[in-house]
Scaffold this active site. Structure first.
Site, PDB file in Angstrom:
ATOM      1  N   GLU A 124      50.072  -7.045  26.880  1.00 57.33           N
ATOM      2  CA  GLU A 124      50.049  -6.937  28.338  1.00 57.33           C
ATOM      3  C   GLU A 124      48.694  -7.345  28.894  1.00 57.33           C
ATOM      4  O   GLU A 124      48.137  -6.716  29.786  1.00 57.33           O
ATOM      5  CB  GLU A 124      50.490  -5.515  28.749  1.00 57.33           C
ATOM      6  CG  GLU A 124      51.634  -5.110  27.815  1.00 57.33           C
ATOM      7  CD  GLU A 124      52.426  -3.880  28.139  1.00 57.33           C
ATOM      8  OE1 GLU A 124      53.525  -4.065  28.635  1.00 57.33           O
ATOM      9  OE2 GLU A 124      51.956  -2.778  27.882  1.00 57.33           O
ATOM     10  N   TRP A 144      52.947  -2.171  36.810  1.00 54.34           N
ATOM     11  CA  TRP A 144      52.811  -2.536  35.386  1.00 54.34           C
ATOM     12  C   TRP A 144      52.474  -4.021  35.271  1.00 54.34           C
ATOM     13  O   TRP A 144      52.486  -4.724  36.283  1.00 54.34           O
ATOM     14  CB  TRP A 144      54.078  -2.184  34.584  1.00 54.34           C
ATOM     15  CG  TRP A 144      53.771  -2.073  33.115  1.00 54.34           C
ATOM     16  CD1 TRP A 144      54.059  -2.988  32.135  1.00 54.34           C
ATOM     17  CD2 TRP A 144      53.061  -1.005  32.472  1.00 54.34           C
ATOM     18  NE1 TRP A 144      53.574  -2.537  30.934  1.00 54.34           N
ATOM     19  CE2 TRP A 144      52.963  -1.341  31.101  1.00 54.34           C
ATOM     20  CE3 TRP A 144      52.480   0.190  32.906  1.00 54.34           C
ATOM     21  CZ2 TRP A 144      52.311  -0.524  30.169  1.00 54.34           C
ATOM     22  CZ3 TRP A 144      51.840   1.007  31.977  1.00 54.34           C
ATOM     23  CH2 TRP A 144      51.772   0.644  30.627  1.00 54.34           C
ATOM     24  N   ASP A 183      50.700 -11.240  27.386  1.00 50.09           N
ATOM     25  CA  ASP A 183      51.078 -11.291  25.973  1.00 50.09           C
ATOM     26  C   ASP A 183      51.732  -9.981  25.523  1.00 50.09           C
ATOM     27  O   ASP A 183      52.030  -9.113  26.350  1.00 50.09           O
ATOM     28  CB  ASP A 183      49.852 -11.646  25.110  1.00 50.09           C
ATOM     29  CG  ASP A 183      48.770 -10.575  25.128  1.00 50.09           C
ATOM     30  OD1 ASP A 183      48.978  -9.496  25.714  1.00 50.09           O
ATOM     31  OD2 ASP A 183      47.694 -10.820  24.549  1.00 50.09           O
ATOM     32  N   GLU A 217      51.315   5.277  17.658  1.00 51.94           N
ATOM     33  CA  GLU A 217      51.154   3.852  17.969  1.00 51.94           C
ATOM     34  C   GLU A 217      49.993   3.289  17.154  1.00 51.94           C
ATOM     35  O   GLU A 217      50.114   2.280  16.481  1.00 51.94           O
ATOM     36  CB  GLU A 217      50.866   3.706  19.465  1.00 51.94           C
ATOM     37  CG  GLU A 217      50.591   2.293  19.933  1.00 51.94           C
ATOM     38  CD  GLU A 217      50.252   2.274  21.417  1.00 51.94           C
ATOM     39  OE1 GLU A 217      49.156   2.746  21.806  1.00 51.94           O
ATOM     40  OE2 GLU A 217      51.087   1.799  22.211  1.00 51.94           O
TER      41      GLU A 217
HETATM   42  C1  BGC Z   1      51.528  -2.204  24.181  1.00 58.87           C
HETATM   43  C2  BGC Z   1      52.842  -2.948  24.277  1.00 58.87           C
HETATM   44  C3  BGC Z   1      54.013  -2.028  24.148  1.00 58.87           C
HETATM   45  C4  BGC Z   1      53.878  -0.829  25.082  1.00 58.87           C
HETATM   46  C5  BGC Z   1      54.955   0.193  24.859  1.00 58.87           C
HETATM   47  C6  BGC Z   1      51.528  -1.055  25.148  1.00 58.87           C
HETATM   48  O1  BGC Z   1      50.347  -0.342  24.987  1.00 58.87           O
HETATM   49  O2  BGC Z   1      50.467  -3.080  24.484  1.00 58.87           O
HETATM   50  O3  BGC Z   1      52.933  -3.914  23.255  1.00 58.87           O
HETATM   51  O4  BGC Z   1      55.173  -2.736  24.445  1.00 58.87           O
HETATM   52  O5  BGC Z   1      52.642  -0.223  24.881  1.00 58.87           O
HETATM   53  O6  BGC Z   1      54.977   0.641  23.529  1.00 58.87           O
END
Ligand code: BGC
Length: 346
Positions: free
Chosen positions: A153, A102, A150, A306
């Site tokens: 990620e 990760w 950030d 999301e």
């Molecule tokens: C996002 C992160 C988030 C993670 C888990 C990723 O795709 O970029 O901000 O913490 O998903 O939800």
């Protein structure tokens, strides 16, 4: 609201961890401190005291178990350290590092955790896990100034202003909980000075990272809820206005203009941050508009995704993610947490 509480409650692990999303291939079985802290803030505001306390007990175990790693990192802080040596971004639900690769090293989650712990302790009576607070704040005070991935990620080589805002909020929270280290206090002042000197663009808004003129919707958190700038401060006003101008579209909010993840859709949780910022500035009608848009993105069973894939920034980049990781993460517990935060605010 009650559906959001239910989704979070039903998915909370017996360990106390809040998983990011129970079903999505790339997230299943993992809990992030960033997601978890905002989920906890929503649950804390909704009065779900026991759930949030269990989350913090899990965080405290996860963090204190890494005390030796933090001590070792701090002792080597002036030499080269690779991102992979730093504390993890996410953990398995029983608190291990996990074996899948990760984008580790992200500092913001540790700050957001401290911030939420202090918020929760202010609202409800909880025993504050001071040992974990000390470990997390020593870690952040030692490394706040170094680059890391950030919120999304990405861009490990940069120093991200939203990350600095989260660390600042977390260290202030640690002081409010009783941490007295001089280094923690110096870091708080150092972050303020660095952002004032390099974190604000010529147009007066916060920058996505030091040296960039772009905005990113994660910057909203620097104003509400983190309070790095008061809502009526010129930098706060300019940041919220510029994020809304560039990234909001009919109630939904993009992460940043160049986002190609699932083609770059509008994120439910970011509508929550923009709504919170309108509410903080006294614009309740605007805030309600974002809350309504969030609610309207729910599936028939009430689950929130999301992101929403109807008006994409880069439609031809959607399929590659669909092939790689399957349909967009749903339910995303962080989306539900933000819905609870904004709902409670209004
Ligand atoms: C996002 C992160 C988030 C993670 C888990 C990723 O795709 O970029 O901000 O913490 O998903 O939800």
């Amino acid at each position: 609201m009650s559906r959001s509480v239910q989704v979070i409650r039903e998915n909370q692990s017996p360990s106390g961890a809040y998983p990011a999303c129970p079903t999505f291939s790339a997230y299943a079985g993992y809990a992030w401190l960033r997601d978890g802290a905002f989920i906890a803030e929503g649950m804390s505001r909704a009065g779900e005291e026991a759930s949030v306390t269990a989350f913090h007990e899990w965080c405290a175990r996860v963090i204190t178990a890494r005390t030796a790693q933090v001590d070792d990192l701090i002792s080597r802080r002036h030499g080269p350290l690779s991102p992979g040596e730093m504390l993890p971004t996410r953990f398995t639900l029983d608190g291990a590092d996990g074996t899948d690769d990760w984008w580790d090293h992200q500092l913001d989650g540790y700050g957001t955790w401290l911030w939420q712990l202090a918020e929760h302790a202010r609202r409800h009576s909880v025993e504050v896990p001071m040992e974990a607070v000390r470990v997390a704040s020593r870690y952040l005070a030692a490394f706040w100034d170094s680059p890391c991935y950030d919120w999304w990620e990405e861009h490990v080589e940069q120093r991200h202003v939203a990350t600095l805002g989260a660390v600042h909020a977390g260290l202030r929270a640690a002081v409010s909980l009783g941490v007295t280290d001089a280094e923690v206090k110096e870091a708080i002042g150092g972050i303020e000075a660095l952002i004032a000197a390099e974190g604000v663009s010529a147009k007066g808004h916060l920058r996505k990272w030091l040296g960039s003129d772009e905005v990113d919707a994660s910057l909203l958190a620097c104003v509400a809820p983190f309070g790095l700038y008061a809502p009526d401060h010129p930098v706060a006003v300019a940041t919220v206005a510029e994020v809304e101008r560039q990234l909001a579209h009919e109630g939904g909010v993009y992460r940043y203009r160049a986002d190609t993840f699932y083609g770059g859709g509008r994120w439910v949780l970011l509508a929550g941050f923009l709504g919170l910022n309108h509410a903080a500035a006294g614009r309740r009608d605007e805030a309600s508009r974002y809350l309504e848009w969030m609610a309207a993105q729910a599936l028939p069973n009430g689950d929130l995704p999301e992101q929403v894939s109807d008006v994409l920034l880069f439609p031809d980049r959607y399929d590659e993610w669909l092939q790689r990781w399957g349909t967009v993460a749903t339910p995303l517990l962080w989306s539900h947490g933000m819905y609870l935060m904004l709902g409670a605010e209004l």
